[in-house]
Write a protein that holds these residues in place. Structure first.
Motif, PDB file in Angstrom:
ATOM      1  N   GLU A 162     136.155  58.022 -11.594  1.00 56.56           N
ATOM      2  CA  GLU A 162     135.556  57.811 -12.911  1.00 56.56           C
ATOM      3  C   GLU A 162     136.244  56.506 -13.526  1.00 56.56           C
ATOM      4  OE1 GLU A 162     135.962  60.667 -15.884  1.00 56.56           O
ATOM      5  OE2 GLU A 162     134.137  60.151 -16.784  1.00 56.56           O
ATOM      6  N   GLN A 163     135.584  55.967 -14.094  1.00 54.06           N
ATOM      7  CA  GLN A 163     136.194  54.757 -14.729  1.00 54.06           C
ATOM      8  C   GLN A 163     136.391  54.914 -16.117  1.00 54.06           C
ATOM      9  OE1 GLN A 163     136.231  51.155 -13.188  1.00 54.06           O
ATOM     10  NE2 GLN A 163     136.639  52.602 -11.382  1.00 54.06           N
ATOM     11  N   ASP A 169     134.031  52.112 -22.451  1.00 54.56           N
ATOM     12  CA  ASP A 169     134.356  51.932 -23.758  1.00 54.56           C
ATOM     13  C   ASP A 169     134.790  52.976 -24.489  1.00 54.56           C
ATOM     14  OD1 ASP A 169     134.327  51.425 -26.421  1.00 54.56           O
ATOM     15  OD2 ASP A 169     132.091  50.950 -26.443  1.00 54.56           O
ATOM     16  N   ARG A 170     135.814  53.282 -25.254  1.00 54.89           N
ATOM     17  CA  ARG A 170     136.438  54.529 -25.599  1.00 54.89           C
ATOM     18  C   ARG A 170     135.678  54.810 -26.892  1.00 54.89           C
ATOM     19  NH1 ARG A 170     138.226  56.831 -21.554  1.00 54.89           N
ATOM     20  NH2 ARG A 170     140.076  56.066 -20.575  1.00 54.89           N
ATOM     21  N   GLU A 171     135.025  53.969 -27.696  1.00 46.38           N
ATOM     22  CA  GLU A 171     134.618  54.548 -28.629  1.00 46.38           C
ATOM     23  C   GLU A 171     132.984  54.203 -29.039  1.00 46.38           C
ATOM     24  OE1 GLU A 171     136.385  52.997 -32.181  1.00 46.38           O
ATOM     25  OE2 GLU A 171     138.703  53.047 -31.430  1.00 46.38           O
ATOM     26  N   ARG A 172     132.380  54.788 -27.883  1.00 45.72           N
ATOM     27  CA  ARG A 172     130.866  54.795 -27.901  1.00 45.72           C
ATOM     28  C   ARG A 172     130.580  56.015 -28.784  1.00 45.72           C
ATOM     29  NH1 ARG A 172     130.941  53.931 -22.296  1.00 45.72           N
ATOM     30  NH2 ARG A 172     130.420  55.992 -22.139  1.00 45.72           N
ATOM     31  N   SER A 173     129.469  55.755 -29.410  1.00 45.65           N
ATOM     32  CA  SER A 173     128.814  56.913 -30.021  1.00 45.65           C
ATOM     33  C   SER A 173     128.173  57.784 -29.118  1.00 45.65           C
ATOM     34  CB  SER A 173     127.497  56.441 -30.953  1.00 45.65           C
ATOM     35  OG  SER A 173     128.244  55.430 -31.944  1.00 45.65           O
ATOM     36  N   GLY A 174     127.942  58.929 -29.237  1.00 46.94           N
ATOM     37  CA  GLY A 174     127.425  59.927 -28.507  1.00 46.94           C
ATOM     38  C   GLY A 174     128.514  60.700 -27.655  1.00 46.94           C
ATOM     39  N   HIS A 225     130.767  61.477 -24.187  1.00 49.55           N
ATOM     40  CA  HIS A 225     131.367  61.059 -22.865  1.00 49.55           C
ATOM     41  C   HIS A 225     132.181  62.185 -22.329  1.00 49.55           C
ATOM     42  CE1 HIS A 225     133.457  57.825 -20.221  1.00 49.55           C
ATOM     43  NE2 HIS A 225     132.611  58.548 -19.742  1.00 49.55           N
ATOM     44  N   HIS A 226     131.618  62.618 -21.201  1.00 49.71           N
ATOM     45  CA  HIS A 226     132.169  63.965 -20.864  1.00 49.71           C
ATOM     46  C   HIS A 226     133.194  63.356 -19.597  1.00 49.71           C
ATOM     47  CE1 HIS A 226     132.276  68.189 -19.679  1.00 49.71           C
ATOM     48  NE2 HIS A 226     132.739  67.815 -18.367  1.00 49.71           N
ATOM     49  N   HIS A 227     134.394  63.791 -19.582  1.00 49.63           N
ATOM     50  CA  HIS A 227     135.537  63.525 -18.648  1.00 49.63           C
ATOM     51  C   HIS A 227     135.792  64.791 -17.897  1.00 49.63           C
ATOM     52  CE1 HIS A 227     136.486  59.436 -19.886  1.00 49.63           C
ATOM     53  NE2 HIS A 227     136.243  59.762 -21.169  1.00 49.63           N
ATOM     54  N   ASP A 252     141.749  64.309 -13.909  1.00 50.55           N
ATOM     55  CA  ASP A 252     142.004  63.468 -12.666  1.00 50.55           C
ATOM     56  C   ASP A 252     141.306  63.814 -11.536  1.00 50.55           C
ATOM     57  OD1 ASP A 252     144.034  62.470 -14.539  1.00 50.55           O
ATOM     58  OD2 ASP A 252     145.479  63.950 -13.869  1.00 50.55           O
ATOM     59  N   PRO A 300     126.507  54.155 -11.003  1.00 52.56           N
ATOM     60  CA  PRO A 300     126.829  53.214 -12.246  1.00 52.56           C
ATOM     61  C   PRO A 300     127.193  54.084 -13.405  1.00 52.56           C
ATOM     62  CG  PRO A 300     124.394  54.027 -12.245  1.00 52.56           C
ATOM     63  CD  PRO A 300     124.996  54.586 -10.975  1.00 52.56           C
ATOM     64  N   GLY A 332     129.918  56.743 -13.366  1.00 50.28           N
ATOM     65  CA  GLY A 332     130.918  57.626 -13.429  1.00 50.28           C
ATOM     66  C   GLY A 332     130.677  58.997 -13.226  1.00 50.28           C
ATOM     67  N   ASP A 341     128.519  47.496 -16.166  1.00 50.24           N
ATOM     68  CA  ASP A 341     128.461  48.115 -14.971  1.00 50.24           C
ATOM     69  C   ASP A 341     127.512  47.914 -14.440  1.00 50.24           C
ATOM     70  OD1 ASP A 341     131.345  48.672 -15.682  1.00 50.24           O
ATOM     71  OD2 ASP A 341     131.042  50.821 -15.585  1.00 50.24           O
ATOM     72  N   MET A 394     131.333  50.997 -13.015  1.00 47.91           N
ATOM     73  CA  MET A 394     130.759  51.150 -11.563  1.00 47.91           C
ATOM     74  C   MET A 394     131.963  51.814 -10.825  1.00 47.91           C
ATOM     75  SD  MET A 394     129.521  48.615  -8.877  1.00 47.91           S
ATOM     76  CE  MET A 394     131.203  48.473  -8.304  1.00 47.91           C
ATOM     77  N   THR A 395     131.478  52.655  -9.934  1.00 55.66           N
ATOM     78  CA  THR A 395     132.625  53.513  -9.211  1.00 55.66           C
ATOM     79  C   THR A 395     132.311  53.305  -7.918  1.00 55.66           C
ATOM     80  OG1 THR A 395     131.198  55.463  -9.471  1.00 55.66           O
ATOM     81  CG2 THR A 395     133.263  55.054 -10.923  1.00 55.66           C
ATOM     82  N   GLY A 444     139.673  61.361 -21.808  1.00 49.76           N
ATOM     83  CA  GLY A 444     139.623  62.331 -20.719  1.00 49.76           C
ATOM     84  C   GLY A 444     140.457  63.632 -20.841  1.00 49.76           C
ATOM     85  N   ARG A 470     128.149  52.545 -34.961  1.00 57.45           N
ATOM     86  CA  ARG A 470     128.962  51.721 -34.643  1.00 57.45           C
ATOM     87  C   ARG A 470     128.804  50.204 -35.534  1.00 57.45           C
ATOM     88  NH1 ARG A 470     128.811  49.244 -28.392  1.00 57.45           N
ATOM     89  NH2 ARG A 470     129.632  51.338 -27.927  1.00 57.45           N
TER      90      ARG A 470
END
Lengths: 312, 401
Positions: free
Chosen positions: A119-120, A123-128, A130-132, A135, A222, A224, A235, B1-2, B96, B144
């Motif tokens: 996973e790349q 953008d760290r501050e997107r609204s909505g 983002h599930h990580h 590792d 596309p 992640g 991306d 992209m990955t 993450g 934003r």
């Protein structure tokens, strides 16, 4: 998995408390699976000795699943909870905490050799959302040898908590493992027929790393590893350039992702949509991936037909 | 992209992560934003220090909304036909395996969204829809852009003035349909329009529409006859009717909150009852009778199984939403009768970390209650008549850059 969970270490550091003697003979084991693929494994092992509930059902996306109060009650009543681990179930911690359950929570990826996450960091501050996942790539079931480890872990867990049923669980698992062994051979044979230079697959989210690693394909995605992050335009643009450069013939949708992204990629690159793959959830019973075995056969067959239609 | 390829090992990333972790520290910050019932001000309280750190002047007394991220607080000033945006000063970055926290001074963003009689504010999927009753239209912004000191992304066409609501995502807007026979009456339903303003399908009937909430990916509107349950995840919004269960007594929900961490909805049901709603369950409604009439309620975003209800006898009650029962209460303020004007100054609630903050307009203070033990945990004097309140904050890592 956070340390607050009473996760069972199947290597023996923590032993499960068996049900009271006699309880197993009068009462079915109340098993809760976090999502439909794990539920299918549990069903094959447990047979009619278990009552089974899956928190995330058919075609449900565990990445964005929102647990409900009813799920808390389900967990609270469970004898055992089966989860994937590798930080796949982002909803689990608050569910376990809210339930106050004493039931063991068993991570079925115990013993699996995990792949590093690809996973790349976007953008760290997107609204909505983002599930990580962290590792490691959690989608280990996408390689059948790992599924066989899941099944073994389920047997060990069921035997620990319900010793009188152990023979039944082992017998069921042995039969199912033979089926999985045949399935593994079938997939290898199917993919082997595809010319190596054609083994490039584009999917909506990066859930097929283990499939790629085990069976020898390259996957582009596309988004992640997770389906609740919108792919950044940069991306997608990069992916589109790569698809054109590599002359990729097909892109694939998934049963749990919004089809618009793949449709957009296909439209902008002239690629055809090769079909729908099943990544993190089974289909409904009347669908093409109602079981894990059906899902894996369907995915391999769909990929082959799309990118190497002339290959039998 | 990955690109997934056999044998790739992220040694560099791992090394970087270890180095970052070595420099990281933990930080917690919580702020309360409190408007006054009569004065055009918004006070900012550092909850950990339990002291006021800032006062912002507004054009009129404000109702406060906080964005889902907590980055932005909107001060809705119906008396000034204006919505003012405030940067809370607390932000998080998802990395993450951990989250970073940044804490700066709160500030006015210089964004003021003007329009006649702003009312309901609804955030969905990063888009914030503000309905202006006096114009029968919504103005839609994104957090934003607000944080970049830009305001309105787009607005819907003006319509018949009415007390309405809108919910938007990047493609569609769900907007209330007024009662054309009587603009003072509540809306009769919801319609869906695309970005060009073209209506998609017919009006989804929702008589006496008032009250909306989101929980996870479900959006709910309350009607005289039940709920409209909407999902905006698919290619087009899907709207279903969920009638009130026949077993419920006569009544309806007019104010709703969405659960955080657990997917449920909490609404009033008459003056002395609340109803827990789980639209996807076979039995979606569970009624809870209160000892007195309800003044305000709040869901707990941290301890997901709890919500809190304040009643007119000055007591704060904890609701176990899993069991569907009140499981404790504490007297926090003097009594506040629900008789007389609906907008008289009465307590409002916000949950911040392990505290529940209760405004006490009669005494000019914000009372704090420990959420775990349900015991008093101090009070912060503001003077005036503290009224609307929102909480922003959390914990995260900080790094030595």
């Amino acid at each position: 998995m956070l340390k607050t969970l009473r996760t069972v270490v199947l290597a023996g550091l923590v032993s499960l408390s068996p049900l009271a003697a006699g309880a197993a003979s009068t009462k079915k084991l109340n098993v809760v699976a976090s999502f439909s693929i794990i539920a299918d494994f549990a069903r094959h092992v447990g047979g009619d000795r278990i009552d089974l509930r899956s928190l995330v059902g058919a075609n449900g996306d565990p990445h964005v699943y929102e647990p409900r109060p009813a799920d808390v009650r389900t967990i609270a009543a469970a004898d055992i909870v089966l989860v994937n681990g590798l930080r796949f179930e982002g909803f689990l911690r608050r569910l376990i905490e809210a339930s106050g359950t004493k039931a063991p929570v068993v991570e079925l990826t115990k013993g699996v050799r995990p792949l590093k996450s690809t996973e790349q960091a976007h953008d760290r501050e997107r609204s909505g959302h983002h599930h990580h996942h962290g590792d490691y790539d959690p989608h280990a079931w996408q390689a059948v040898p790992n599924a066989r480890i899941y099944v073994k872990n389920i047997v060990d867990a069921f035997c620990s908590i319900d010793p009188p049923g152990c023979t039944t669980y082992e017998t069921n698992a042995k039969a199912y493992d033979a089926t999985l062994s045949v399935l593994d051979d079938e997939i290898r044979t199917t993919i082997a027929r595809i010319p190596p230079h054609k083994r490039v697959v584009i999917t909506a989210h990066d859930a097929f790393g283990y499939f790629a690693h085990e069976y020898g394909l390259t996957f582009l995605a596309p988004e992640g590893l997770s389906t609740d992050a919108e792919a950044p335009a940069s991306d997608i643009a990069s992916l589109i350039r790569q698809i054109k450069r590599d002359k990729v013939a097909a892109v694939f949708g998934e049963n749990i992702t919004d089809p618009r992204l793949v449709q957009r990629i296909a439209a902008e690159t002239g690629s055809k949509i090769g079909g729908e793959l099943y990544s993190d959830a089974l289909s409904r019973p009347d669908g093409p991936a109602a079981t894990y075995v059906d899902m894996m056969k369907h995915n391999a067959s769909t990929i082959r037909k799309a990118i190497a239609p002339d290959v039998p | 992209m990955t690109r997934v390829q056999t044998g790739t090992i992220g040694v560099l990333l791992t090394t970087l992560a270890l180095n970052c972790a070595a420099l990281a520290g933990e930080k917690t910050a919580w702020r309360l934003f409190v408007s006054d019932h009569s004065e055009p001000i918004v006070n900012v309280i550092d909850l950990l220090k339990q002291e006021k750190i800032e006062t912002f002047a507004t054009k009129a007394p404000a109702r406060l909304y906080r964005s889902k991220t907590g980055r932005t607080v909107l001060a809705v000033q119906r008396g000034a036909d204006l919505v003012t945006a405030i940067d809370s000063g607390i932000s998080f970055e998802d990395h993450g395996d951990h989250g970073d926290i940044k804490v700066k001074a709160p500030r006015l963003l210089g964004v003021e969204i003007a329009g006649k009689q702003p009312s309901h504010v609804v955030e969905y999927g990063g888009e914030i829809a503000i309905f202006f009753d006096g114009e029968g239209r919504a103005r839609i912004a994104s957090e934003r852009m607000i944080l970049e000191s830009k305001s309105v992304l787009r607005e819907t066409a003006p319509g018949m003035p009415h007390h309405g609501v809108a919910v938007a995502n990047d493609r569609y807007t769900l907007i209330s349909e007024p009662n054309v026979k009587n603009s003072d009456a509540l809306p009769i339903g919801i319609k869906i329009v695309d970005k060009s303003g073209a209506q998609i399908g017919g009006v989804h009937s929702c008589p006496d529409l008032h009250g909306e909430a989101t929980s996870g990916n479900i959006l709910v509107f309350s009607c005289a006859t039940g709920l409209l349950v909407a999902s905006m995840d698919g290619s087009t919004p899907q709207v279903k009717r969920l009638p009130y269960a026949a077993a419920l007594p006569s009544g309806k929900t007019t104010t709703m909150l969405g659960g955080r961490g657990l997917q449920y909805f909490l609404g009033n049901y008459g003056s002395d009852k609340v109803v827990l709603m789980e639209p996807t369950e076979a039995e979606p409604f569970r009624l809870v009778t209160l000892p007195m009439r309800r003044v305000d309620f709040a869901v707990d975003p941290v301890r997901a199984k709890f919500a809190y209800i304040f009643t007119e006898d000055g007591r704060l009650h904890r609701l176990d939403v899993v069991a569907g029962k009140l499981d404790g209460s504490l007297r926090v303020t003097g009594p506040y009768s629900m008789d007389d004007h609906w907008n008289d100054p009465r307590p409002r609630l916000a949950v911040a970390a392990d505290k529940i903050a209760v405004t006490d307009p009669a005494r000019g203070v914000v009372a704090l209650v420990d959420a775990t033990s349900l015991t008093k945990a101090g009070e912060i004097s503001l003077g005036g008549r503290p009224f609307n309140i929102v909480a922003v904050g959390g914990s995260g890592q900080t790094h030595d850059d």
